[in-house]
Write an enzyme that holds these catalytic residues in place. Structure first.
Site, PDB file in Angstrom:
ATOM      1  CD  GLU A   1      -3.146  -0.993   2.380  1.00 30.76           C
ATOM      2  OE1 GLU A   1      -3.009  -0.658   2.909  1.00 30.76           O
ATOM      3  OE2 GLU A   1      -3.731  -1.869   2.227  1.00 30.76           O
TER       4      GLU A   1
ATOM      5  CD  GLU B   1      -3.767  -5.584   3.928  1.00 31.79           C
ATOM      6  OE1 GLU B   1      -4.108  -5.413   4.339  1.00 31.79           O
ATOM      7  OE2 GLU B   1      -2.438  -5.473   3.844  1.00 31.79           O
TER       8      GLU B   1
HETATM    9  C1  BGP Z   1      -4.215  -2.263   5.610  1.00 33.43           C
HETATM   10  C2  BGP Z   1      -2.756  -2.959   5.273  1.00 33.43           C
HETATM   11  C3  BGP Z   1      -2.817  -3.646   7.082  1.00 33.43           C
HETATM   12  C4  BGP Z   1      -4.129  -3.880   7.233  1.00 33.43           C
HETATM   13  C5  BGP Z   1      -5.359  -3.366   7.337  1.00 33.43           C
HETATM   14  C6  BGP Z   1      -6.587  -3.628   8.149  1.00 33.43           C
HETATM   15  O1  BGP Z   1      -4.715  -1.207   5.282  1.00 33.43           O
HETATM   16  O2  BGP Z   1      -2.152  -3.011   4.792  1.00 33.43           O
HETATM   17  O3  BGP Z   1      -1.127  -3.502   7.431  1.00 33.43           O
HETATM   18  O4  BGP Z   1      -4.036  -3.188   9.167  1.00 33.43           O
HETATM   19  O5  BGP Z   1      -5.550  -2.293   6.294  1.00 33.43           O
HETATM   20  O6  BGP Z   1      -6.561  -1.886   8.783  1.00 33.43           O
HETATM   21  P1  BGP Z   1      -6.338  -1.266   9.363  1.00 33.43           P
HETATM   22  O7  BGP Z   1      -6.296  -2.382  10.576  1.00 33.43           O
HETATM   23  O8  BGP Z   1      -6.563   0.255   9.306  1.00 33.43           O
HETATM   24  O9  BGP Z   1      -8.208  -1.415  10.836  1.00 33.43           O
END
Ligand code: BGP
Length: 468
Positions: A168, A370
């Site tokens: 990201e 993801e």
């Molecule tokens: C993505 C990231 C992850 C993870 C996920 C969930 O943006 O790559 O690292 O954390 O989001 O988001 P969050 O943890 O902010 O709820």
């Protein structure tokens, strides 16, 4: 008649994603240096949910053996993690032997458990000493990243097949430099674009190093290099005006096309660069940069998908600093929300992403790197055995896998799916507020792992490839 269940191709892989800084813990052991998460935790723990800072992750360095067995038992064949730059190298850019030993051990144990590891090199974890030299605003740090990738490829090149330069890359520019959410909490559109530009150069230098190391035999001949970004299919109102469509063009241009063009064409989208220039944003372009970017073409892509973006024409074309403002948020009245995270749930966005790639980047292979749902106070819903009852997680993943299955049928080159956070982990400043896992981590009981109800469903789907 019972409804026909959708299926996924036989060679479609199903796994899970995690990251070093969110799981490993042991933040200051084994020669690991401070990264920005550690620094922020020390400077202002109140910024973290329940004052849980970066230090513990989900105790993965202590529990990795049981976690790997659990992944396999739940039906997965592979997973992604990240190497922490601040663990692998010391301040002079030399290998930290203890850090290297940990990753060798993790990869060895993963192979033993029957799991392929996808290795990502940067997951928002800027080493603090490099941030103090300018972070992604500095060319010196771009060079330091290139060096780091070279060391990593050569150290682990015989062990790892799937490599990624960044997770990201759009997020740090936005969260740290533009939206003021993450340390150092800046609101500066121009500096955010400098960071974005420098990360693009860093990515391209990383790919070039990968190719060179592979040509010399230091990286496996069957290894692939990729990038992972969070793509947000961008929509506007029904019956949009020209100005609404323009807001879509620039929003998607910065978030999506910038990266898609870089990794498929080795160049940044000209219309986006032109609009930035017209808006007074000066990128720190130097002679020779175009040749660097040209090396950024990858073998495949990871798409992190959580939610779409909805925008409309901005009420004002400049922000409070006089810098360009290309779009306002559009609140779609029909949006279904995950209230815990404030993110819209829209599986169709994944189908649209697949179709966009099939049309505009037809050679590009990709996977869902993801996707997941994080829920607050999940511990309150338990059955008599104490298991977390989480039907919404099954609904979420099912609907997204169905979108993937339809996209593949319509020509999308989607090769696999990684769920974000099989085992609950630390979510940046949200810490353990929203739980993503199919497996609970009990913070009151030594980070103990306990499968949630949804885990049974996951195993069925992962092993049968039928979307139950
Ligand atoms: C993505 C990231 C992850 C993870 C996920 C969930 O943006 O790559 O690292 O954390 O989001 O988001 P969050 O943890 O902010 O709820």
């Amino acid at each position: 008649m019972a409804e026909q269940k959708l299926a996924l191709p036989k060679d479609f892989f199903i796994g899970s994603a995690l990251s070093g800084p969110q799981t490993e813990g042991e933040w200051n052991k084994g020669g690991k240096l401070e990264n920005l998460w550690d620094t922020w935790s020390m400077e202002n723990l109140d910024d973290f949910y329940n004052r849980v800072g970066s230090y513990g992750g989900n105790d993965f360095m202590a529990k990795y053996k049981e976690d790997l067995v659990l992944m396999k038992e739940l039906g997965l064949d592979n997973y992604r993690t990240s190497i922490q730059w601040s663990r692998l190298l010391d301040e002079n850019g030399n290998l930290n032997p203890e850090g290297a030993a940990w990753y060798h051990e993790l990869f060895r144990a993963s192979a033993k458990a029957g799991l392929d590891v996808f290795v990502n090199l940067y997951h928002f974890d800027m080493p603090t000493y490099l941030f103090r030299r300018g972070g992604w605003e500095s060319r010196e740090v771009v060079e330091a990243y290139a060096h780091y990738t070279d060391v990593a490829f050569r150290e682990f090149g015989s062990e790892i097949k799937y490599w990624f330069t960044f997770n990201e890359p759009i997020v740090e520019p936005e969260q740290r430099y533009q939206e003021g959410v993450w340390y150092p909490k800046l609101h500066d559109y121009g500096r955010a674009r400098t960071v974005q530009y420098h990360i693009s150069l860093a990515h391209s230098l990383g790919v070039a190093n990968f190719r060179a190391a592979q040509a010399e035999g230091a990286v496996r001949a069957d290894a692939k290099i990729g990038m992972i970004n969070c793509f947000t299919p961008t929509y506007t109102k029904e019956n949009p005006s020209e100005a609404d469509l323009e807001a879509v063009r620039m929003t998607s241009g910065i978030n999506n096309r910038w990266w898609l063009d870089l990794i498929t064409k080795g160049a940044l989208p000209q219309d986006v660069l032109d609009s930035l220039k017209e808006g007074g944003v000066r990128l720190p372009v130097r002679a020779g940069d175009a040749e660097i970017l040209a090396q950024g073409v990858v073998d495949w892509l990871g798409c992190n998908y959580y939610h779409p973006t909805r925008v409309q024409a901005p009420a004002s074309k400049v922000d409070q600093y006089g810098l360009p403002h290309f779009a306002d948020e559009y609140v779609w009245p029909d949006a279904v929300m995950n209230e815990s995270r404030g993110w819209e749930i829209y599986p169709e966005g994944l189908y649209d992403f697949g179709m966009d790639c099939a049309k505009n980047y037809p050679e590009l292979e990709w996977f869902v790197s993801e996707n997941g749902i994080g829920i607050m106070d999940e511990y309150k819903n338990r059955d008599e055995q104490g298991r977390v009852i989480d039907p919404y997680r099954v609904d979420f993943v099912r609907s997204h896998l169905e979108a993937v299955s339809r996209a593949i049928a319509d020509g999308a080159k989607c090769r696999g799916y990684h769920y974000w956070g099989l085992i609950d982990n630390w979510s940046w400043s949200n810490a353990f507020k929203n739980r993503y896992g199919f497996v609970e981590v009990d913070l009151m009981d030594g980070y103990k792992r306990r499968p949630k109800q949804s885990a049974e469903w996951l195993t069925k789907v992962a092993t049968s490839h039928v979307i139950e």
